[in-house]
Design a protein around this motif. Sequence first.
Motif, PDB file in Angstrom:
ATOM      1  N   SER A   1     -25.568 -23.849 -96.877  1.00  0.00           N
ATOM      2  CA  SER A   1     -26.431 -24.900 -97.386  1.00  0.00           C
ATOM      3  C   SER A   1     -26.092 -26.193 -96.637  1.00  0.00           C
ATOM      4  CB  SER A   1     -26.254 -25.046 -98.902  1.00  0.00           C
ATOM      5  OG  SER A   1     -27.179 -25.966 -99.427  1.00  0.00           O
ATOM      6  N   SER A   2     -26.342 -27.308 -97.236  1.00  0.00           N
ATOM      7  CA  SER A   2     -26.148 -28.587 -96.545  1.00  0.00           C
ATOM      8  C   SER A   2     -25.622 -29.645 -97.503  1.00  0.00           C
ATOM      9  CB  SER A   2     -27.475 -29.059 -95.943  1.00  0.00           C
ATOM     10  OG  SER A   2     -27.370 -30.376 -95.418  1.00  0.00           O
ATOM     11  N   VAL A   3     -24.959 -30.632 -96.934  1.00  0.00           N
ATOM     12  CA  VAL A   3     -24.539 -31.790 -97.717  1.00  0.00           C
ATOM     13  C   VAL A   3     -25.761 -32.512 -98.294  1.00  0.00           C
ATOM     14  CG1 VAL A   3     -23.528 -34.104 -97.491  1.00  0.00           C
ATOM     15  CG2 VAL A   3     -22.308 -32.133 -96.596  1.00  0.00           C
ATOM     16  N   THR A   4     -26.918 -32.380 -97.629  1.00  0.00           N
ATOM     17  CA  THR A   4     -28.116 -33.037 -98.155  1.00  0.00           C
ATOM     18  C   THR A   4     -28.559 -32.433 -99.488  1.00  0.00           C
ATOM     19  OG1 THR A   4     -29.619 -31.596 -96.886  1.00  0.00           O
ATOM     20  CG2 THR A   4     -28.943 -33.683 -95.863  1.00  0.00           C
ATOM     21  N   ALA A   5     -28.041 -31.267 -99.846  1.00  0.00           N
ATOM     22  CA  ALA A   5     -28.327 -30.678-101.161  1.00  0.00           C
ATOM     23  C   ALA A   5     -27.402 -31.242-102.230  1.00  0.00           C
ATOM     24  CB  ALA A   5     -28.175 -29.157-101.103  1.00  0.00           C
ATOM     25  N   VAL A   6     -26.559 -32.206-101.836  1.00  0.00           N
ATOM     26  CA  VAL A   6     -25.539 -32.747-102.728  1.00  0.00           C
ATOM     27  C   VAL A   6     -25.702 -34.248-102.969  1.00  0.00           C
ATOM     28  CG1 VAL A   6     -23.041 -33.206-102.919  1.00  0.00           C
ATOM     29  CG2 VAL A   6     -23.850 -30.979-102.101  1.00  0.00           C
ATOM     30  N   VAL A   7     -26.047 -35.001-101.918  1.00  0.00           N
ATOM     31  CA  VAL A   7     -25.829 -36.456-101.933  1.00  0.00           C
ATOM     32  C   VAL A   7     -26.984 -37.306-102.451  1.00  0.00           C
ATOM     33  CG1 VAL A   7     -24.178 -36.289-100.043  1.00  0.00           C
ATOM     34  CG2 VAL A   7     -26.590 -36.729 -99.523  1.00  0.00           C
TER      35      VAL A   7
END
Length: 321
Positions: free
Chosen positions: A132-138
């Motif tokens: 997945s990606s950090v963009t799914a978190v921030v």
Amino acid sequence: MDAAGPLGHALVDRLLRRGYTVHAATYASCGGDEREEEEEEAAAALLSHLSSCGGDVDAYRHRLKVFRADPFDYHAIADAVRGCAGVFCMFNTPDDQAQCDESTVETEVRAAHNVLEACAQTDAMERVVFTSSVTAVVWSGAGAGTGTHGHEEAVADEKSWSDLAFCRKFKLWHALAKTLSEKTAWALAMDRGVDMVAINAGLLTGAQGLRLTAAHPYLKGAPDMYDGGVLVTVDVDFLADAHVAAYESPTAYGRYLCFNNAVCRPEDAVKLAQMFSPAAPHARSPPPPSDELKVIPQRIQNKKLNKLMLEFASGVYGELD
């Protein structure tokens, strides 16, 4: 899958070096005879990469099988994963914003659904490592780096999720695609009893031939990510090692934020900008000081991943290449 990108190449290389037999699945764009040609080209590209990394290509040939799969074709994906003990599931991000839109979201969600369903039907399956990606978190409803409850001092970690309505409102398609596809994968994994670990990666850097531009969909909203202290990158070799550790470590579980560089200082931001156009004049001379950028406290942490990597390195799993 998808093994055609920089991370896929790096993972195939590591897995072959560690003695695995590898099914390298890449997404097909053609059918019939053209599809067979694509398989041959994909295999040749992989072998060429392995050779450039110093691998024994002749020894690898009998342990490497290339598949061409369609994210909307469940049966093709099932053929690729049949007999496998593990799957590394990733979707290569387009290089520019123009290629990342609502259709990208649909594609990644459908692909995640099909891959996890195929894994659930594979008797030999032991673990799925979902990229997945950090963009799914921030991205919270208040912006980047404000945590799940909108507080400035909050630190993003594995419990944080990007807000879907916020991503839709500001057309953060990369973040929306990664968030929805990961949520889809987790829902299916839990429903079907699949052992899954997710790697939420920063912006990929350091790969040979990687075309990184300021238009990369990951970077939409980059100034807000910088101001929020959550703009991070990850070297492709570090990311590949993290995937191997997540697969082989029996104690690995849940989500892991994966990055090895946080862009929190003006000089860090300048270095990142220089990666987008290394041939530009500003890349050959010191940049002028910027009054618009200030040092930002880092508001994202990857302690969980660092602990996993330390345990893996000191365990009995064998050294990482």
